[in-house]
Design a protein around this motif. Structure first.
Motif, PDB file in Angstrom:
ATOM      1  N   ILE A   1       0.846  -1.208   0.000  1.00  0.00           N
ATOM      2  CA  ILE A   1       0.000   0.000   0.000  1.00  0.00           C
ATOM      3  C   ILE A   1       0.873   1.247   0.000  1.00  0.00           C
ATOM      4  N   VAL A   2       1.900   1.286   0.854  1.00  0.00           N
ATOM      5  CA  VAL A   2       2.807   2.439   0.911  1.00  0.00           C
ATOM      6  C   VAL A   2       3.453   2.665  -0.446  1.00  0.00           C
ATOM      7  N   GLN A   3       3.915   1.607  -1.076  1.00  0.00           N
ATOM      8  CA  GLN A   3       4.549   1.716  -2.391  1.00  0.00           C
ATOM      9  C   GLN A   3       3.566   2.259  -3.426  1.00  0.00           C
ATOM     10  N   ALA A   4       2.322   1.810  -3.374  1.00  0.00           N
ATOM     11  CA  ALA A   4       1.320   2.244  -4.348  1.00  0.00           C
ATOM     12  C   ALA A   4       0.940   3.708  -4.171  1.00  0.00           C
ATOM     13  N   LEU A   5       0.942   4.204  -2.939  1.00  0.00           N
ATOM     14  CA  LEU A   5       0.482   5.568  -2.672  1.00  0.00           C
ATOM     15  C   LEU A   5       1.584   6.614  -2.725  1.00  0.00           C
ATOM     16  N   SER A   6       2.823   6.205  -2.604  1.00  0.00           N
ATOM     17  CA  SER A   6       3.916   7.175  -2.532  1.00  0.00           C
ATOM     18  C   SER A   6       4.698   7.222  -3.842  1.00  0.00           C
ATOM     19  N   ASP A   7       5.395   8.343  -4.036  1.00  0.00           N
ATOM     20  CA  ASP A   7       6.262   8.488  -5.196  1.00  0.00           C
ATOM     21  C   ASP A   7       7.504   7.610  -5.049  1.00  0.00           C
ATOM     22  N   GLN A   8       7.994   7.541  -3.809  1.00  0.00           N
ATOM     23  CA  GLN A   8       9.119   6.672  -3.497  1.00  0.00           C
ATOM     24  C   GLN A   8       9.105   6.406  -2.004  1.00  0.00           C
ATOM     25  N   TRP A   9       9.753   5.332  -1.608  1.00  0.00           N
ATOM     26  CA  TRP A   9       9.869   5.001  -0.199  1.00  0.00           C
ATOM     27  C   TRP A   9      11.163   4.247   0.009  1.00  0.00           C
ATOM     28  N   GLY A  10      11.585   4.143   1.247  1.00  0.00           N
ATOM     29  CA  GLY A  10      12.824   3.443   1.523  1.00  0.00           C
ATOM     30  C   GLY A  10      13.027   3.239   3.006  1.00  0.00           C
ATOM     31  N   ILE A  11      14.179   2.691   3.318  1.00  0.00           N
ATOM     32  CA  ILE A  11      14.540   2.381   4.694  1.00  0.00           C
ATOM     33  C   ILE A  11      15.933   2.953   4.935  1.00  0.00           C
ATOM     34  N   CYS A  12      16.102   3.647   6.032  1.00  0.00           N
ATOM     35  CA  CYS A  12      17.400   4.209   6.394  1.00  0.00           C
ATOM     36  C   CYS A  12      17.831   3.685   7.755  1.00  0.00           C
ATOM     37  N   ALA A  13      19.126   3.568   7.939  1.00  0.00           N
ATOM     38  CA  ALA A  13      19.699   3.182   9.223  1.00  0.00           C
ATOM     39  C   ALA A  13      20.335   4.425   9.845  1.00  0.00           C
ATOM     40  N   PRO A  14      19.621   5.123  10.741  1.00  0.00           N
ATOM     41  CA  PRO A  14      20.180   6.340  11.335  1.00  0.00           C
ATOM     42  C   PRO A  14      21.305   6.018  12.306  1.00  0.00           C
ATOM     43  N   PRO A  15      22.215   6.954  12.515  1.00  0.00           N
ATOM     44  CA  PRO A  15      23.357   6.698  13.383  1.00  0.00           C
ATOM     45  C   PRO A  15      22.973   6.411  14.830  1.00  0.00           C
ATOM     46  N   GLY A  16      21.808   6.859  15.283  1.00  0.00           N
ATOM     47  CA  GLY A  16      21.382   6.627  16.662  1.00  0.00           C
ATOM     48  C   GLY A  16      20.808   5.247  16.902  1.00  0.00           C
ATOM     49  N   GLY A  17      20.681   4.436  15.859  1.00  0.00           N
ATOM     50  CA  GLY A  17      20.156   3.086  16.007  1.00  0.00           C
ATOM     51  C   GLY A  17      18.721   2.970  15.526  1.00  0.00           C
ATOM     52  N   GLY A  18      18.261   1.760  15.452  1.00  0.00           N
ATOM     53  CA  GLY A  18      16.921   1.504  14.947  1.00  0.00           C
ATOM     54  C   GLY A  18      16.882   1.662  13.437  1.00  0.00           C
ATOM     55  N   LYS A  19      15.701   2.074  12.948  1.00  0.00           N
ATOM     56  CA  LYS A  19      15.560   2.306  11.509  1.00  0.00           C
ATOM     57  C   LYS A  19      14.523   3.383  11.285  1.00  0.00           C
ATOM     58  N   VAL A  20      14.592   3.983  10.117  1.00  0.00           N
ATOM     59  CA  VAL A  20      13.582   4.925   9.654  1.00  0.00           C
ATOM     60  C   VAL A  20      13.025   4.371   8.351  1.00  0.00           C
ATOM     61  N   VAL A  21      11.716   4.196   8.300  1.00  0.00           N
ATOM     62  CA  VAL A  21      11.056   3.842   7.051  1.00  0.00           C
ATOM     63  C   VAL A  21      10.367   5.120   6.592  1.00  0.00           C
ATOM     64  N   TRP A  22      10.616   5.518   5.355  1.00  0.00           N
ATOM     65  CA  TRP A  22      10.115   6.801   4.875  1.00  0.00           C
ATOM     66  C   TRP A  22       9.380   6.630   3.554  1.00  0.00           C
ATOM     67  N   ALA A  23       8.493   7.570   3.314  1.00  0.00           N
ATOM     68  CA  ALA A  23       7.767   7.628   2.042  1.00  0.00           C
ATOM     69  C   ALA A  23       7.621   9.094   1.663  1.00  0.00           C
ATOM     70  N   GLN A  24       7.634   9.360   0.375  1.00  0.00           N
ATOM     71  CA  GLN A  24       7.463  10.720  -0.111  1.00  0.00           C
ATOM     72  C   GLN A  24       6.275  10.763  -1.069  1.00  0.00           C
ATOM     73  N   LEU A  25       5.431  11.791  -0.884  1.00  0.00           N
ATOM     74  CA  LEU A  25       4.254  11.993  -1.709  1.00  0.00           C
ATOM     75  C   LEU A  25       4.336  13.381  -2.351  1.00  0.00           C
ATOM     76  N   SER A  26       3.932  13.491  -3.585  1.00  0.00           N
ATOM     77  CA  SER A  26       3.902  14.805  -4.240  1.00  0.00           C
ATOM     78  C   SER A  26       2.861  15.670  -3.568  1.00  0.00           C
ATOM     79  N   ALA A  27       3.265  16.892  -3.244  1.00  0.00           N
ATOM     80  CA  ALA A  27       2.348  17.859  -2.655  1.00  0.00           C
ATOM     81  C   ALA A  27       1.816  18.756  -3.759  1.00  0.00           C
ATOM     82  N   PRO A  28       0.529  19.072  -3.749  1.00  0.00           N
ATOM     83  CA  PRO A  28      -0.021  19.943  -4.786  1.00  0.00           C
ATOM     84  C   PRO A  28       0.663  21.307  -4.768  1.00  0.00           C
ATOM     85  N   SER A  29       0.814  21.894  -5.935  1.00  0.00           N
ATOM     86  CA  SER A  29       1.418  23.224  -6.017  1.00  0.00           C
ATOM     87  C   SER A  29       0.485  24.253  -5.393  1.00  0.00           C
ATOM     88  N   PRO A  30       1.027  25.394  -4.955  1.00  0.00           N
ATOM     89  CA  PRO A  30       0.185  26.406  -4.293  1.00  0.00           C
ATOM     90  C   PRO A  30      -1.030  26.824  -5.113  1.00  0.00           C
TER      91      PRO A  30
END
Length: 171
Positions: free
Chosen positions: A139-168
């Motif tokens: 579902i996340v992949q279908a709704l977002s422009d891109q998504w991914g997983i990052c390993a932050p230096p503080g530990g754990g993980k960040v899962v992120w997704a980016q969606l296009s925002a409408p222009s002003p």
């Protein structure tokens, strides 16, 4: 600097886990941060908070999609955090936490979710109709422009997704 596991640019450079104050600061045009105890009840609260934030940012057009992305990523984060072995409660300084972070740049909304488990979420592209779980990342992949997983230096993980925002002009 966070290194994305899939090789894409790190959308979560400022995210190092909820124990760090820089979690809620960034250079984006607007941002929202929610750090909470890892519990299933945080998911509906985060969905409502995301919807209210997007309304304030005049992004009602993408609120439904964003709310679903937040729900799926945060549900995974809570489950991963609760499944991660921790030290006995008598030795633990604080309950396990999760974090939701929204950033808005002029044409891009980023949804970032941190949890304390270093394990990447498992994507199950062929969940059957009888399965109660397993469709979240699809579902996340279908709704977002891109998504991914990052390993932050503080530990754990960040899962992120980016969606296009409408222009002003289209708000």
């Amino acid at each position: 600097m966070a290194i994305c596991l899939d090789g894409t640019p790190a959308a979560a450079d400022a995210v190092t886990g909820p124990r760090h104050p820089e979690m809620c600061s960034c250079a984006a045009a607007a941002h929202f941060c929610l750090v909470a105890q890892a519990h299933p009840a945080v998911v509906p609260h985060a969905r409502r908070s995301a919807r209210h934030t997007l309304a304030a940012w005049r992004l009602d057009q993408i609120a439904d999609d964003t709310e679903l992305v937040v729900s799926e990523l945060l549900t995974n984060a809570v489950q991963a955090t609760l499944a991660t072995p921790t030290v006995p409660s008598a030795l633990r300084a604080a309950p396990p936490m999760v974090a939701l972070y929204l950033t808005l740049d002029p044409d891009l909304l980023s949804v970032l979710v941190w949890d304390n488990s270093p394990e990447p979420p498992a994507q199950r592209p062929y969940a059957s109709n009888e399965d109660e779980t397993g469709r979240g990342l699809v579902i996340v992949q279908a709704l977002s422009d891109q998504w991914g997983i990052c390993a932050p230096p503080g530990g754990g993980k960040v899962v992120w997704a980016q969606l296009s925002a409408p222009s002003p002009g289209h708000r």
